[in-house]
Design an enzyme around this catalytic site. Structure first.
Site, PDB file in Angstrom:
ATOM      1  N   SER A  38      36.658  35.857  38.302  1.00 52.58           N
ATOM      2  CA  SER A  38      37.934  35.914  39.018  1.00 52.58           C
ATOM      3  C   SER A  38      38.566  34.527  38.999  1.00 52.58           C
ATOM      4  CB  SER A  38      37.707  36.362  40.460  1.00 52.58           C
ATOM      5  OG  SER A  38      38.870  36.174  41.242  1.00 52.58           O
ATOM      6  N   TYR A  44      33.052  34.805  48.617  1.00 51.74           N
ATOM      7  CA  TYR A  44      33.442  35.395  47.338  1.00 51.74           C
ATOM      8  C   TYR A  44      33.778  34.311  46.320  1.00 51.74           C
ATOM      9  CZ  TYR A  44      35.732  38.561  44.039  1.00 51.74           C
ATOM     10  OH  TYR A  44      36.079  39.279  42.912  1.00 51.74           O
ATOM     11  N   LYS A  60      31.805  33.458  42.709  1.00 51.14           N
ATOM     12  CA  LYS A  60      32.429  33.477  41.391  1.00 51.14           C
ATOM     13  C   LYS A  60      32.305  32.130  40.681  1.00 51.14           C
ATOM     14  CE  LYS A  60      33.442  37.755  41.189  1.00 51.14           C
ATOM     15  NZ  LYS A  60      32.704  38.609  40.211  1.00 51.14           N
TER      16      LYS A  60
END
Length: 292
Positions: A138, A164, A168
């Site tokens: 992402s 998150y 990533k």
């Protein structure tokens, strides 16, 4: 000017065996369907047996379901022992948390699902992968802050966004270290990162701001890549003749939408020393190492 790339331009994948994790919905399901449409035999891997079986039946063409819970070491080992030889492993499964939870092994669930589980699975399967390992990343990895002393947010303040984005960034670093090891070993196995831009999937939301989720979902469905368009980036990364270690994402403004192209990554995600330090941490946390 060349026309935008679509999955219709993928090479035929007849005789190719592809594993897609998190393949029971969203980008994963679209990726599995796209690979099957090109002739691949697809392993539809997901946490729920019924959901995986339903998607495999709907895909047809020899698609097979498999249970895989990336937060559970026993599930990962069982899957690795049963899946056999494959050509392409696509790490699509991922979570965007709204609160902190931990796995049975004591790891923060986002870290376990997005990085540690895929790390362990890849190490177990590497000798039986013939072509490529792909991880769905992402653009939020640019905002990631990696704390090797507190990867599980036991001391830091936890937010879904922080967990998150860290996962990533950690994933990008892991893939960098993996590619370096494969190149040093003169392996034929290659790697690629990809991201779908802003894709209209169930993961599109603001962690911790549930009231805005309906608006964000509507906006995503209005201006973002469709699920099929987002999956095209994954299929490009998995099948096209690109340099090992490439990062594929949408070609449009800000990488939000558009057809697949090669893109860059953050300076932190390109830090080979940090990548090695994260590899060492992941190897210790999972009790695994790469053996080709």
């Amino acid at each position: 000017m060349s026309s935008p790339w679509t999955a219709a331009q993928m090479p035929r994948l007849d005789g190719t065996r592809v594993v897609v994790t998190g393949a029971t919905r969203g980008l994963g399901e679209a990726t599995a369907r796209g690979a099957a449409d090109a002739g691949a035999t697809v392993v539809v891997a997901g946490r729920g047996a019924d959901a995986a079986a339903q998607v495999a039946r709907s895909i047809g063409g020899g698609a097979t379901p498999a249970v895989l819970d990336l937060t559970d070491r026993d599930s990962i080992h069982a899957f690795a022992e049963s899946v056999g030889d494959i050509d392409v492993l696509i790490h699509n499964a991922g979570v965007l948390p709204t609160r902190r939870t931990v796995t049975a092994d004591g790891h923060e669930t986002t870290l376990a699902t997005n990085v540690l589980g895929p790390f362990l699975l890849t190490n177990l399967l590497a000798p039986r992968i013939r072509d490529r390992v792909v991880a769905v990343n992402s653009t939020v990895h640019h905002a990631g802050r990696l704390d090797l002393d507190d990867l599980d947010f036991t001391r830091r303040r936890f937010t879904g966004a922080a967990a998150y984005s860290q996962s990533k960034l950690a994933q990008a670093l892991w893939m960098l270290a993996l590619d370096r090891r494969l190149r040093a070993a003169r392996s034929d196995l290659t790697t690629a990162l990809t991201h779908p831009g802003w894709a209209a999937t169930e993961i599109t939301a603001l962690p911790g701001v549930p009231a805005l989720t309906p608006f964000i979902t509507w906006l995503g469905n209005t201006v973002a890549n469709s699920v099929v368009e987002g999956a095209a980036c994954t299929l490009y990364a998995a099948t096209m003749p690109i340099p090992s270690g490439s990062f594929v994402g949408p070609a449009g403004f800000g990488g939000l939408r558009g057809s697949p192209t090669l893109v860059g990554r953050s300076a932190t995600a390109s830090d080979t020393a940090l990548a090695e330090r994260f590899w060492d941490a992941a190897a210790e946390l999972t009790g695994s190492e790469l053996h080709l």
